[in-house]
Design an enzyme around this catalytic site. Structure first.
Site, PDB file in Angstrom:
ATOM      1  N   TRP A  52      -0.723  11.186   4.633  1.00 46.37           N
ATOM      2  CA  TRP A  52      -2.066  11.674   4.345  1.00 46.37           C
ATOM      3  C   TRP A  52      -2.180  13.138   4.759  1.00 46.37           C
ATOM      4  CZ3 TRP A  52      -6.233  14.038   6.510  1.00 46.37           C
ATOM      5  CH2 TRP A  52      -7.449  13.986   5.789  1.00 46.37           C
ATOM      6  N   ALA A  72      -8.114  -7.028  -8.413  1.00 49.95           N
ATOM      7  CA  ALA A  72      -7.206  -8.021  -7.832  1.00 49.95           C
ATOM      8  C   ALA A  72      -7.939  -9.186  -7.196  1.00 49.95           C
ATOM      9  CB  ALA A  72      -6.289  -7.360  -6.809  1.00 49.95           C
ATOM     10  N   PHE A  98      -3.096   7.439  12.065  1.00 50.59           N
ATOM     11  CA  PHE A  98      -4.308   8.185  12.372  1.00 50.59           C
ATOM     12  C   PHE A  98      -4.084   8.929  13.687  1.00 50.59           C
ATOM     13  CE2 PHE A  98      -6.073   5.578   9.145  1.00 50.59           C
ATOM     14  CZ  PHE A  98      -7.304   6.099   8.774  1.00 50.59           C
ATOM     15  N   ARG A 102      -2.584   1.752 -11.065  1.00 48.91           N
ATOM     16  CA  ARG A 102      -3.720   1.372 -11.901  1.00 48.91           C
ATOM     17  C   ARG A 102      -4.686   2.537 -12.048  1.00 48.91           C
ATOM     18  NH1 ARG A 102      -6.525  -3.261  -8.919  1.00 48.91           N
ATOM     19  NH2 ARG A 102      -5.885  -1.952  -7.177  1.00 48.91           N
ATOM     20  N   THR A 156      -2.594   5.654  -1.346  1.00 48.84           N
ATOM     21  CA  THR A 156      -2.127   6.862  -0.663  1.00 48.84           C
ATOM     22  C   THR A 156      -0.680   6.693  -0.199  1.00 48.84           C
ATOM     23  OG1 THR A 156      -4.385   7.233   0.109  1.00 48.84           O
ATOM     24  CG2 THR A 156      -2.656   8.462   1.219  1.00 48.84           C
ATOM     25  N   LYS A 190     -16.284   3.148  -3.186  1.00 46.69           N
ATOM     26  CA  LYS A 190     -15.106   3.945  -2.858  1.00 46.69           C
ATOM     27  C   LYS A 190     -15.277   5.437  -3.156  1.00 46.69           C
ATOM     28  CE  LYS A 190     -11.031   2.065  -3.469  1.00 46.69           C
ATOM     29  NZ  LYS A 190      -9.844   1.415  -4.081  1.00 46.69           N
ATOM     30  N   PHE A 198      -5.756  -4.705  -3.464  1.00 45.86           N
ATOM     31  CA  PHE A 198      -6.227  -5.388  -2.258  1.00 45.86           C
ATOM     32  C   PHE A 198      -5.076  -5.881  -1.391  1.00 45.86           C
ATOM     33  CE2 PHE A 198     -10.343  -6.020  -4.725  1.00 45.86           C
ATOM     34  CZ  PHE A 198     -10.998  -5.037  -4.032  1.00 45.86           C
ATOM     35  N   LYS A 238      -3.494   2.085   0.733  1.00 47.98           N
ATOM     36  CA  LYS A 238      -2.363   1.531  -0.028  1.00 47.98           C
ATOM     37  C   LYS A 238      -1.913   2.474  -1.138  1.00 47.98           C
ATOM     38  CE  LYS A 238      -3.438  -2.300  -1.846  1.00 47.98           C
ATOM     39  NZ  LYS A 238      -3.992  -1.652  -3.059  1.00 47.98           N
TER      40      LYS A 238
END
Length: 559
Positions: free
Chosen positions: A413, A276, A385, A97, A76, A108, A304, A74
């Site tokens: 990405w 969140a 992907f 954030r 990214t 993470k 989230f 998200k």
């Protein structure tokens, strides 16, 4: 085949622009800029006074399906979309954030985007940054110290030591501190009592910090913080302890939004970081407001899945700040949707149309919520992907198109902003569409009715149940006059339900609320469901074990 670099290796391979150049391009006058080295700065919130007559830019909210171990991307995508908009010639500013040290050292390992769609300097952003979270922790714990000192010095306010609700905090996953007993060791060491710690990003000071519109608003909100109840059952506030001035003094510099940049030099505000699943999951109101004044487009994200972050962004932040999103982007990956369809993480690279079709209702329900409940224009961004097959991508596109929503395949990405141009063009189309934004509930409803509205309209639950003390708490809060405020649901991020094992779009379930807590400074009621904890723990193999720094000061292991 080219070697795939880690996120931190990619970030360290790029030389950022001096932050003074980024600020100049964004339209930030040097008098508002407070440098923290060459690549990050704070921007004085008084800039909003100078920008008051400038029209707001379009506000784009990036949200996602319910997260899975497969990842969605998200943040990214938020960065990629912003860079993509710049590729098509638009003036855009990002608002994100700040990462919490808890997840950075826990699961993470970093939260500044990924691949070629990151905000930098990513090591600084992930580790301490400009010290905002330390200031928030200090203000929270100052209030705790003043509270305990008041009791020690004679308890003039007649505080019931068995009914103290203010907890200390630290920005770390430390389950050992969830429940403690302090004040031991004799009368000179305080009054013995049960106590505990929350993680800083779940603290009410963090919520107050992110929802404040000015230093005066911050001080007023701090004064309203309820810390305990007296022996008559009446609330005792930070204002009663005369704590608000000192708390605001600790927070005054932290309240200034942090300016950084994407790998492609797009101006980015990274400020505040409430969770969140526990708190309201959005960056600071002031960072968003400044981004909207400086950019023709402001791209922001909420934590989230859309059932948590987006719901709270729309029903809490937008309500308080008077914001109205112009478009919503829902991020999904084919891999994550197959995971929602029951495929194990190890098998996600294999084409599986049956599992994808089984997992797709999770995405479709989020889409329906945004378009039918909130009445907002929406696009689905598929974070691509290499293992995604044409048949899988077509199935996602066909299912979304049946709901009148387009799908944009994004390769940000791997390719940065140019990989998000198709997404940017669809967003540009959407922001010109009719927008009849509505909240999912009205404030005039009772506490229970508001919770029911969220549960039924957003989660698609059959019913709700207030269990344990929650029923009595709802009655007490109503008697105290707190029944006309928004609800901040504390719920698992992994499912629409309060059971993390129920993936996809489950039906026939009930949301059980076990505790209701007023956050009077933030201005909402927190409803705790399931096994949600306000102090997470570390996993069996914490990400911290892979993070290191060499003799030159170069950090590694931050994904």
């Amino acid at each position: 085949m080219a070697e795939i670099k880690s996120d931190i290796e990619i970030a360290q391979s790029v030389t950022p622009k001096p932050i003074t150049d980024v600020a100049k391009e964004a339209g930030v006058d040097q008098k508002y800029l407070e440098l923290h080295g060459n690549y990050k700065a704070k921007v004085d919130y008084n800039i909003l006074n100078d920008l008051a007559d400038r029209p707001n830019g379009k506000l784009i909210l990036v949200t996602a399906i319910n997260p899975t171990p497969a990842g969605e991307g998200k943040t990214t995508t938020t960065v990629g979309l912003a860079d993509g908009l710049r590729h098509v010639g638009k003036n855009v500013v990002v608002a994100l954030r700040e990462p919490s040290l808890g997840p950075v050292f826990g699961v993470k390992g970093g939260a500044a985007g990924g691949g070629w769609s990151q905000v930098v300097p990513m090591e600084d952003i992930n580790l301490h940054f400009t010290g905002d979270f330390h200031a928030i922790s200090a203000a929270n714990n100052l209030l705790a110290a003043l509270l305990d000192n008041h009791i020690y010095q004679g308890n003039k306010l007649d505080i019931d030591t068995r009914n103290i609700i203010w907890r200390r905090c630290v920005d770390m996953n430390d389950r050992q501190l969830r429940f403690i007993v302090d004040g031991l060791g004799g009368k000179f060491n305080g009054v013995p009592r049960e106590d505990g710690y929350d993680i800083t990003v779940a603290s009410e000071v963090m919520a107050v910090f992110c929802l404040s519109s000015s230093i005066d608003d911050l001080k007023e909100r701090c004064a309203r913080l309820i810390v305990a109840y007296n022996r008559s059952g009446d609330p005792v506030t930070a204002g009663d302890l005369n704590a608000q001035g000192a708390m605001a003094a600790l927070l005054k510099d932290a309240l200034k939004p942090n300016l950084v940049q994407t790998l492609e030099g797009t101006p980015s505000f990274v400020h505040g970081g409430p969770f969140a699943n526990i708190a309201h999951g959005c960056n600071s109101v002031m960072a968003t407001q400044i981004a909207m004044k400086l950019g023709d487009f402001a791209v922001t994200e909420a934590g989230f899945g859309a059932d948590l972050g987006a719901e709270k962004f729309l029903d809490i932040k937008c309500r308080f700040a008077g914001l109205k999103p112009d478009a919503v982007v829902i991020v999904a990956t084919v891999r994550a949707l197959k995971n929602h369809g029951g495929v194990a993480k190890a098998d996600l690279n294999n084409e599986n149309l049956a599992a994808l079709e089984k997992g797709l209702p999770n995405l479709l329900q989020h889409v329906e919520n945004m378009t039918q409940v909130y009445k907002l224009p929406c696009v689905v961004a598929i974070n691509a992907f290499p293992t995604d097959t044409e048949a899988e991508l077509k199935l996602v596109e066909d299912k979304c198109r049946a709901l009148g929503v387009n799908v944009a395949l994004a390769t940000h990405w791997a390719n940065g902003g140019k990989g998000a141009v198709a997404l940017a063009e669809e967003v540009l189309r959407l922001v010109e569409q009719p927008n009849n934004f509505e909240f999912s509930y009205g404030l005039d409803l009772s506490i229970e009715e508001k919770i029911e509205a969220i549960a039924k309209r957003i989660y698609h639950a059959d019913s709700i149940e207030l269990t344990g003390p929650a029923k009595a708490q709802a009655k007490k809060l109503t008697e105290m006059g707190f029944d006309k405020v928004p609800i901040c649901m504390a719920k698992t991020q992994y499912s629409f339900s309060d059971n993390p094992a129920l993936l996809g779009a489950p039906k026939g379930f009930k949301i059980s609320v076990r505790n209701l807590k007023i956050s009077a400074g933030a201005g909402f009621i927190v409803a705790l469901t399931g096994d949600i904890m306000t102090m997470p723990g570390l996993p069996p193999v914490p990400a911290a074990e892979k993070i290191d720094v060499d003799s030159s000061g170069k950090i590694s292991g931050l994904f």
